[in-house]
Design an enzyme around this catalytic site. Structure first.
Site, mmCIF file in Angstrom:
data_model
loop_
_atom_site.group_PDB
_atom_site.id
_atom_site.type_symbol
_atom_site.label_atom_id
_atom_site.label_comp_id
_atom_site.label_asym_id
_atom_site.label_seq_id
_atom_site.Cartn_x
_atom_site.Cartn_y
_atom_site.Cartn_z
ATOM 1 N N HIS A 312 0.851 -1.192 0.000
ATOM 2 C CA HIS A 312 0.000 0.000 0.000
ATOM 3 C C HIS A 312 0.883 1.236 0.000
ATOM 4 O O HIS A 312 1.941 1.251 0.616
ATOM 5 C CB HIS A 312 -0.905 0.022 1.242
ATOM 6 C CG HIS A 312 -2.071 0.940 1.107
ATOM 7 N ND1 HIS A 312 -1.984 2.284 1.345
ATOM 8 C CD2 HIS A 312 -3.338 0.702 0.718
ATOM 9 C CE1 HIS A 312 -3.166 2.842 1.127
ATOM 10 N NE2 HIS A 312 -4.008 1.909 0.728
ATOM 11 N N ASP A 369 -7.996 -5.243 0.029
ATOM 12 C CA ASP A 369 -8.487 -6.119 -1.048
ATOM 13 C C ASP A 369 -8.142 -7.587 -0.840
ATOM 14 O O ASP A 369 -8.619 -8.440 -1.600
ATOM 15 C CB ASP A 369 -7.886 -5.650 -2.382
ATOM 16 C CG ASP A 369 -8.460 -4.301 -2.785
ATOM 17 O OD1 ASP A 369 -7.693 -3.369 -3.057
ATOM 18 O OD2 ASP A 369 -9.709 -4.171 -2.768
HETATM 19 C C1 SDX Z 1 -6.219 0.009 -2.950
HETATM 20 O O1 SDX Z 1 -4.368 4.502 -2.102
HETATM 21 C C2 SDX Z 1 -5.307 3.909 -1.494
HETATM 22 O O2 SDX Z 1 -5.707 4.291 -0.417
HETATM 23 C C3 SDX Z 1 -5.910 2.706 -2.217
HETATM 24 C C4 SDX Z 1 -6.922 1.894 -1.440
HETATM 25 C C5 SDX Z 1 -8.201 2.672 -1.196
HETATM 26 O O3 SDX Z 1 -8.913 2.328 -0.221
HETATM 27 O O4 SDX Z 1 -8.538 3.540 -2.041
HETATM 28 O O5 SDX Z 1 -6.377 1.473 -0.210
HETATM 29 C C6 SDX Z 1 -7.365 0.659 -2.228
HETATM 30 O O6 SDX Z 1 -5.979 0.331 -4.087
HETATM 31 C C7 SDX Z 1 -5.351 -0.975 -2.196
HETATM 32 C C8 SDX Z 1 -4.147 -1.483 -3.058
HETATM 33 C C9 SDX Z 1 -4.696 -2.573 -4.003
HETATM 34 N N1 SDX Z 1 -3.666 -2.972 -4.939
HETATM 35 C C10 SDX Z 1 -3.014 -4.151 -4.851
HETATM 36 O O7 SDX Z 1 -3.183 -4.961 -3.933
HETATM 37 C C11 SDX Z 1 -2.041 -4.412 -5.994
HETATM 38 C C12 SDX Z 1 -0.728 -4.957 -5.445
HETATM 39 N N2 SDX Z 1 -0.056 -3.857 -4.699
HETATM 40 C C13 SDX Z 1 0.897 -3.086 -5.409
HETATM 41 O O8 SDX Z 1 0.869 -3.037 -6.777
HETATM 42 C C14 SDX Z 1 1.425 -1.863 -4.660
HETATM 43 O O9 SDX Z 1 1.703 -2.260 -3.382
HETATM 44 C C15 SDX Z 1 0.559 -0.616 -4.652
HETATM 45 C C16 SDX Z 1 0.146 -0.210 -6.006
HETATM 46 C C17 SDX Z 1 -0.646 -0.837 -3.804
HETATM 47 C C18 SDX Z 1 1.389 0.499 -4.016
HETATM 48 O O10 SDX Z 1 2.422 0.770 -4.885
HETATM 49 P P1 SDX Z 1 3.567 1.820 -4.526
HETATM 50 O O11 SDX Z 1 3.238 2.545 -3.274
HETATM 51 O O12 SDX Z 1 3.832 2.639 -5.757
HETATM 52 O O13 SDX Z 1 4.794 0.926 -4.181
HETATM 53 P P2 SDX Z 1 5.846 0.424 -5.217
HETATM 54 O O14 SDX Z 1 5.170 -0.190 -6.408
HETATM 55 O O15 SDX Z 1 6.830 1.520 -5.450
HETATM 56 O O16 SDX Z 1 6.537 -0.767 -4.371
HETATM 57 C C19 SDX Z 1 7.643 -0.526 -3.525
HETATM 58 C C20 SDX Z 1 8.426 -1.838 -3.581
HETATM 59 C C21 SDX Z 1 8.816 -2.234 -5.014
HETATM 60 O O17 SDX Z 1 9.961 -3.075 -4.919
HETATM 61 P P3 SDX Z 1 11.441 -2.411 -5.129
HETATM 62 O O18 SDX Z 1 11.390 -1.618 -6.430
HETATM 63 O O19 SDX Z 1 11.674 -1.521 -3.905
HETATM 64 O O20 SDX Z 1 12.370 -3.596 -5.193
HETATM 65 O O21 SDX Z 1 7.586 -2.921 -3.100
HETATM 66 C C22 SDX Z 1 7.355 -3.845 -4.174
HETATM 67 C C23 SDX Z 1 7.685 -3.115 -5.464
HETATM 68 O O22 SDX Z 1 8.063 -4.039 -6.475
HETATM 69 N N3 SDX Z 1 5.927 -4.193 -4.101
HETATM 70 C C24 SDX Z 1 5.432 -5.403 -4.344
HETATM 71 C C25 SDX Z 1 4.063 -5.302 -4.123
HETATM 72 N N4 SDX Z 1 3.750 -4.050 -3.769
HETATM 73 C C26 SDX Z 1 4.906 -3.353 -3.766
HETATM 74 N N5 SDX Z 1 6.057 -6.550 -4.715
HETATM 75 C C27 SDX Z 1 5.238 -7.614 -4.868
HETATM 76 N N6 SDX Z 1 3.896 -7.600 -4.663
HETATM 77 C C28 SDX Z 1 3.279 -6.469 -4.299
HETATM 78 N N7 SDX Z 1 1.977 -6.452 -4.104
#
Ligand code: SDX
Length: 435
Positions: A312, A369
């Site tokens: 998140h 989720d």
């Molecule tokens: C919602 O914003 C809100 O409030 C949203 C929400 C709401 O109520 O409106 O809470 C609802 O959208 C919840 C999130 C639902 N999405 C998912 O579950 C999809 C999977 N999660 C990710 O794609 C990710 O965690 C996000 C999109 C939620 C957040 O992305 P960020 O903040 O841009 O983080 P990032 O992609 O920069 O990740 C930081 C690191 C990265 O690794 P490095 O580059 O540091 O090596 O963490 C890793 C990412 O690759 N990472 C994940 C991951 N989430 C982050 N790796 C594997 N699986 C994941 N789910």
């Protein structure tokens, strides 16, 4: 950090030989904000912050999140108390008006909603022209946009009575629209709302009642649905809410602003994640993949595999909503007598991830989720309906945030700047001279 006279951090920016002191907007809770207004004018520089990780687009009085300790409050009230003690329409009024309603105010709102859940036969035509295989979020966005055509008397964002009417019509018709999308996909007749039934009872009956039958669900079904809607009701400046606010900043009407929020929410990184989680758990089950093996794929940057429902932008701890849903899921499945091996797989995946350094180092925890789809599935919803259900819950938040933006005295039309990195000036090349 040196303090300014008002006790806030003093912020000075040194640009070349120039010293620029920037003001700080005080937060009642959480991060204070550096006021960037003079930056461009005083220095010729702009700030660059892709994804807005460090940038507040606005001040807001609606929802507060502390991602480090897992706090979520609507207008100051903890989500745990609202999920336990409130109702969805009461939470909607709280978000929209800013205060908990009196019994009389809530009853008056419920009566207005009850009166407007109906959709005209003309409006219902929309559902018959959309392909059955259309993703429900595509139809939902289209139907909400069409409300601007059917209810022209409620469009003016600067007319408080029109805004009040649009608020009621949007909240009232959303469950009817979503139930019709489901019924159309199932090839079943569209039912009418029934006066006197509660919001969630009407929605469930219009969705699931089969011809010639009564739809009766146990109280735990309605309680779980009400709780899930409350948990989704607002979440400060997430992607879809920011979209609603940006569209509203152009003085677009409520319906077309909310439709933009539906579009943003449909993305798998956002509201589409609940559907993606269920597809992921199903993939793990059907291919008999050990969750530890699956985690290897997730951690391998050469794959685009993400652990959906984890991570998140703000929560770097357990999403408080996910904690509530996890408990609710077990209770609902037991009460409905549903045994779902996907829940056991979800438990195992969570346990493996939370003991894996990759997730621990990146502070990746289950978000709202991760478990919701398990409950929706036990209720009888297909995965394609999970994100419309998220939208049904998020609607009061979108409306409250849009209304806050529309009346913001400092509110200018949202128009971010950019850092241009394209080619410099060059002359047009006639076709015959091109290589
Ligand atoms: C919602 O914003 C809100 O409030 C949203 C929400 C709401 O109520 O409106 O809470 C609802 O959208 C919840 C999130 C639902 N999405 C998912 O579950 C999809 C999977 N999660 C990710 O794609 C990710 O965690 C996000 C999109 C939620 C957040 O992305 P960020 O903040 O841009 O983080 P990032 O992609 O920069 O990740 C930081 C690191 C990265 O690794 P490095 O580059 O540091 O090596 O963490 C890793 C990412 O690759 N990472 C994940 C991951 N989430 C982050 N790796 C594997 N699986 C994941 N789910």
């Amino acid at each position: 950090m040196a303090e300014a006279a008002n006790g806030l951090p003093r912020v000075r920016l040194e640009v070349a030989e120039r010293q620029l002191e920037l003001g700080v907007e005080r937060a009642t809770e959480g991060n204070h904000g550096i006021v960037m207004a003079p930056l461009l004018q005083e220095t010729g520089l702009i700030s660059l912050d892709p994804g807005f990780l460090n940038t507040a687009a606005c001040t807001s009085e609606i929802t507060y999140i502390d991602g480090d300790v897992g706090i979520l409050r609507y207008r100051g009230y903890p989500i745990e108390q609202l999920a336990r003690d409130s109702s969805f329409l009461e939470v909607a009024l709280l978000l929209i008006r800013g205060e908990l309603p009196t019994a009389g105010e809530l009853e008056a709102f419920e009566t207005r909603i009850d009166k407007h859940m109906y959709l005209s036969d003309d409006f219902r035509q929309i559902f018959s022209v959309m392909p059955r295989r259309a993703h429900p979020m595509a139809t939902l966005g289209a139907a909400i946009n069409m409300m601007a055509g059917f209810y022209p008397e409620s469009l003016d964002p600067l007319d408080p009575s029109a805004v009040s009417l649009a608020t009621v019509l949007m909240v009232a018709k959303m469950p009817t629209i979503i139930s019709y999308i489901y019924r159309r996909a199932q090839g079943n007749a569209l039912l009418y709302p029934k006066h006197g039934q509660s919001y969630v009872e009407n929605f469930a009956r219009m969705t699931f009642q089969l011809p010639g039958e009564q739809f009766d669900a146990p109280e735990v079904f309605y309680h779980a649905l009400e709780t899930l809607l409350i948990l989704h009701a607002d979440h400060e400046q997430n992607c879809s809410t920011s979209s609603v606010r940006l569209i509203g900043s152009a003085q677009a009407n409520l319906y077309m602003s909310v439709s933009g929020g539906v579009s943003a929410l449909s993305g798998p990184l956002h509201g589409g994640a609940n559907e993606a989680v269920l597809n992921m758990l199903t993939y793990i089950r059907d291919n008999e993949i050990d969750p530890k093996e699956f985690m290897t794929q997730v951690k391998d940057k050469r794959t685009s595999v993400r652990l959906m429902g984890f991570g998140h932008r703000v929560y770097k701890s357990y999403d408080p909503r996910a904690a509530i849903v996890k408990v609710e899921a077990a209770a609902v499945l037991e009460a409905l007598g549903v045994k779902d091996e996907l829940l056991d797989i979800a438990y195992e995946v969570e346990q493996v991830a939370l003991s894996d350094d990759y997730f621990v180092e990146r502070r990746l925890y289950p978000n709202v989720d991760f478990y919701t789809g398990i409950i929706y599935r036990a209720m009888g919803f297909p995965a394609s309906m999970f994100t419309p259900l998220f939208a049904l819950g998020r609607l009061p938040g979108w409306i409250a945030q849009w209304r806050e933006r529309i009346v913001d005295p400092a509110g200018k039309i949202g128009r971010p700047r950019q850092v241009y990195t394209g080619p410099g000036l060059r002359d047009y090349v006639p076709m015959e001279q091109r290589r």
